[in-house]
Design a protein around this motif. Structure first.
Motif, PDB file in Angstrom:
ATOM      1  N   ALA A   1       0.846  -1.196   0.000  1.00 11.40           N
ATOM      2  CA  ALA A   1       0.000   0.000   0.000  1.00 11.40           C
ATOM      3  C   ALA A   1       0.877   1.240   0.000  1.00 11.40           C
ATOM      4  O   ALA A   1       1.989   1.238   0.551  1.00 11.40           O
TER       5      ALA A   1
ATOM      6  N   ALA B   1      -2.939  -4.443   6.160  1.00 13.96           N
ATOM      7  CA  ALA B   1      -1.589  -5.013   6.191  1.00 13.96           C
ATOM      8  C   ALA B   1      -1.394  -5.871   7.440  1.00 13.96           C
ATOM      9  O   ALA B   1      -0.812  -6.963   7.385  1.00 13.96           O
TER      10      ALA B   1
ATOM     11  N   ALA C   1      -5.383   0.946   5.095  1.00 12.49           N
ATOM     12  CA  ALA C   1      -4.256   0.189   4.561  1.00 12.49           C
ATOM     13  C   ALA C   1      -3.446  -0.476   5.665  1.00 12.49           C
ATOM     14  O   ALA C   1      -3.057  -1.646   5.556  1.00 12.49           O
ATOM     15  N   ILE C   2      -3.185   0.257   6.744  1.00 17.48           N
ATOM     16  CA  ILE C   2      -2.408  -0.313   7.856  1.00 17.48           C
ATOM     17  C   ILE C   2      -3.169  -1.467   8.502  1.00 17.48           C
ATOM     18  O   ILE C   2      -2.581  -2.507   8.847  1.00 17.48           O
TER      19      ILE C   2
ATOM     20  N   VAL D   1       3.960  -1.210   3.602  1.00 17.22           N
ATOM     21  CA  VAL D   1       3.213   0.044   3.541  1.00 17.22           C
ATOM     22  C   VAL D   1       4.229   1.177   3.392  1.00 17.22           C
ATOM     23  O   VAL D   1       5.141   1.318   4.207  1.00 17.22           O
TER      24      VAL D   1
ATOM     25  N   ARG E   1      -3.856   0.380  -2.762  1.00 15.67           N
ATOM     26  CA  ARG E   1      -3.694  -0.826  -1.965  1.00 15.67           C
ATOM     27  C   ARG E   1      -3.688  -2.026  -2.901  1.00 15.67           C
ATOM     28  O   ARG E   1      -4.556  -2.150  -3.755  1.00 15.67           O
TER      29      ARG E   1
END
Length: 217
Positions: A79, A97, A93-94, A106, A139
């Protein structure tokens, strides 16, 4: 967690080895696009036209597209985020992940004193980096491919400003404009082509842009 000088450059072989292992590991890269902690030397993350130590006349080559390099592995969650431009996308995104059972990478835009900006306005400059298309938000989730979907989701919109409008807000670009305007104009024009080419590449991989961009509004 590390910087771009490590991830894109001197530690790239180790990062590649870890992500290629298939282990459930999460890596966060804080990308300042320069070796910040050692005085501001050029790294492979430094964009074309930017000045830095070892690139006083403006970097002649484009930035390394590390995210897409690791996306080719097929099993790495990747991402690209910007907290200043879209905090909801960054958090999403975090979280993805962390939840992904496998290696994840990331890459976060990190404004830096070596950019030559008023650091109090760093988040505004992040927004411009995304708005001009230099820092697209996306992403790449391999789990979507397993569901028969396109694994790449673009979370930012088509560029609305030029690369030059973003770049000339930073001394790392303005310096060259002052000392060698002809070269600056040439490199900025090539940088605009880099942005257009990169955006076209992302869209060709992701398909329709608009529905994906809606997901993290």
């Amino acid at each position: 967690m590390g910087g771009d000088g490590w991830a894109y450059d001197i530690g790239y072989g180790g990062l590649d080895h870890v992500l290629a292992s298939g282990r459930d590991i999460n890596v966060l890269v804080l990308d300042t696009e320069v070796y910040s902690n050692t005085g501001g030397q050029m790294s492979k993350s430094t964009p074309r036209a930017a000045t830095a130590q070892f690139a006083a006349g403006g970097k002649k080559m484009p930035k390394k597209n590390m995210g897409m390099i690791f996306a080719t592995y097929g099993n790495v969650y990747v991402a690209q985020i910007s907290l200043g431009a879209n905090p909801a996308q960054a958090i999403k995104a975090i979280a993805e992940a962390e939840a992904y059972d496998g290696p994840s990478l990331v890459i976060a835009y990190a404004h830096c004193i070596n950019h030559g900006i008023n650091m109090a306005l760093g988040l505004e400059q992040q927004k411009k980096a995304v708005a001009c298309g230099h820092w697209p938000l996306y992403r790449f989730n391999p789990e979507l491919e397993a569901q028969g979907k396109n694994p790449l989701i673009i979370d930012s919109k088509e560029p609305t400003i030029s690369f030059e409008e973003y770049a000339l807000g930073e001394n790392r670009y303005r310096t060259l404009k002052r000392v060698n305007p002809g070269m600056a104009d040439q490199l900025l024009a090539e940088s605009q082509k880099d942005v257009s080419k990169g955006w076209k590449f992302l869209k060709s991989l992701a398909g329709a842009l608009e529905p994906a961009a809606e997901e993290t509004k």
